[in-house]
Design a protein around this motif. Structure first.
Motif, short mmCIF file in Angstrom:
data_model
loop_
_atom_site.label_atom_id
_atom_site.label_comp_id
_atom_site.label_asym_id
_atom_site.label_seq_id
_atom_site.Cartn_x
_atom_site.Cartn_y
_atom_site.Cartn_z
N MET A 1 0.83 -1.18 0.00
CA MET A 1 0.00 0.00 0.00
C MET A 1 0.88 1.25 0.00
O MET A 1 1.90 1.29 0.66
N LYS A 2 0.47 2.27 -0.75
CA LYS A 2 1.22 3.51 -0.81
C LYS A 2 0.92 4.36 0.42
O LYS A 2 -0.23 4.54 0.80
N LYS A 3 1.98 4.84 1.06
CA LYS A 3 1.87 5.69 2.24
C LYS A 3 2.65 6.97 2.01
O LYS A 3 3.65 6.99 1.29
N VAL A 4 2.20 8.03 2.67
CA VAL A 4 2.90 9.31 2.62
C VAL A 4 3.30 9.64 4.06
O VAL A 4 2.47 9.67 4.96
N ALA A 5 4.60 9.84 4.26
CA ALA A 5 5.13 10.21 5.57
C ALA A 5 5.50 11.69 5.52
O ALA A 5 6.24 12.12 4.65
N LEU A 6 4.94 12.43 6.46
CA LEU A 6 5.22 13.86 6.58
C LEU A 6 6.08 14.03 7.83
O LEU A 6 5.63 13.73 8.94
N LEU A 7 7.31 14.47 7.65
CA LEU A 7 8.21 14.62 8.78
C LEU A 7 7.94 15.94 9.49
O LEU A 7 7.77 16.97 8.85
N ARG A 8 7.93 15.91 10.81
CA ARG A 8 7.70 17.10 11.62
C ARG A 8 9.04 17.59 12.16
O ARG A 8 9.77 16.85 12.81
N GLY A 9 9.37 18.84 11.87
CA GLY A 9 10.55 19.43 12.48
C GLY A 9 11.79 19.49 11.62
O GLY A 9 12.87 19.78 12.12
N VAL A 10 11.67 19.21 10.33
CA VAL A 10 12.84 19.33 9.44
C VAL A 10 13.25 20.79 9.37
O VAL A 10 12.41 21.67 9.18
N THR A 11 14.53 21.06 9.57
CA THR A 11 15.04 22.43 9.49
C THR A 11 16.14 22.51 8.43
O THR A 11 16.80 21.51 8.15
N PRO A 12 16.34 23.70 7.85
CA PRO A 12 17.37 23.82 6.81
C PRO A 12 18.80 23.72 7.35
O PRO A 12 19.72 23.43 6.62
N LEU A 76 1.79 9.96 9.37
CA LEU A 76 1.50 9.10 8.22
C LEU A 76 0.09 9.33 7.69
O LEU A 76 -0.87 9.43 8.46
N LYS A 77 -0.01 9.39 6.38
CA LYS A 77 -1.30 9.51 5.69
C LYS A 77 -1.23 8.64 4.44
O LYS A 77 -0.16 8.27 3.98
N ASN A 78 -2.40 8.31 3.90
CA ASN A 78 -2.41 7.63 2.61
C ASN A 78 -2.92 8.63 1.57
O ASN A 78 -3.44 9.70 1.91
N GLN A 79 -2.75 8.28 0.31
CA GLN A 79 -3.10 9.24 -0.74
C GLN A 79 -4.58 9.61 -0.76
O GLN A 79 -4.90 10.77 -0.94
N PRO A 80 -5.52 8.67 -0.54
CA PRO A 80 -6.92 9.09 -0.49
C PRO A 80 -7.21 10.12 0.62
O PRO A 80 -8.01 11.03 0.44
N GLU A 81 -6.52 9.99 1.75
CA GLU A 81 -6.71 10.98 2.83
C GLU A 81 -6.22 12.36 2.38
O GLU A 81 -6.86 13.37 2.67
#
Length: 174
Positions: A1-12, A76-81
């Protein structure tokens, strides 16, 4: 299943910097994920896996911490969400679309705290809610920028991450 992970706190810069998204994709592939893609430097990962959300979140978190040294929360989210979040955007064409931000969390929102927050007056800024996320409108000219991820986390007792509408739209299509 395809998942999308959104990282919290990435800084440059500093401790939560991801050196290159291509390196991130490489280490996550070596950790066992397939079809790993990344999108822009703010920490968006698309992958295919049969792992549960809990195990996937742990794998991504530990791999990044061990190989890069960054201690980042993983939402974590999936593409339909994500597609649903984009389609439920409550702001119409009268708003500057580039100033609309979506806030995601893995946790449940406390309804009482959220309702109290939604009743507050944020002057030029606006906070709204729908089924998948919170929406913030943050105009450039807002005199006092109060709405941000840190504020929402503190008020709601959650871990959250924010993305522009255009980024979520692109991730939902990848």
């Amino acid at each position: 299943m395809k998942k999308v992970a959104l990282l919290r706190g990435v800084t440059p810069v500093c401790k939560n910097k991801i050196p290159k998204m291509s390196y991130l994709a490489e280490i996550l592939t070596k950790a066992g994920l397939t079809s790993v893609q990344t999108y822009i430097q703010s920490g968006n990962i698309i992958c295919e896996t049969d792992l549960s959300d809990e195990k996937l979140s742990q794998l991504i978190h530990i791999t990044i911490k061990d190989k890069i040294g960054a201690d980042l929360a993983v939402i974590l989210k999936n593409q339909p969400e994500l597609e649903q979040a984009v389609s439920e955007n409550p702001f119409d064409e009268g708003y500057d679309l580039s100033r609309i931000h979506l806030v995601f969390t893995n946790g449940e929102l406390n309804v009482e705290k959220l309702n109290a927050l939604l009743q507050q007056d944020f002057a030029d800024e606006e906070l709204r809610r729908d089924s998948q996320c919170l929406y913030m409108y943050l105009p450039r000219e807002a005199s006092k920028k109060k709405l941000n991820t840190n504020y929402l986390e503190k008020q709601l007792g959650i871990t959250a991450t924010m993305r522009k509408l255009s980024v979520v739209s692109r991730l939902s299509e990848m």
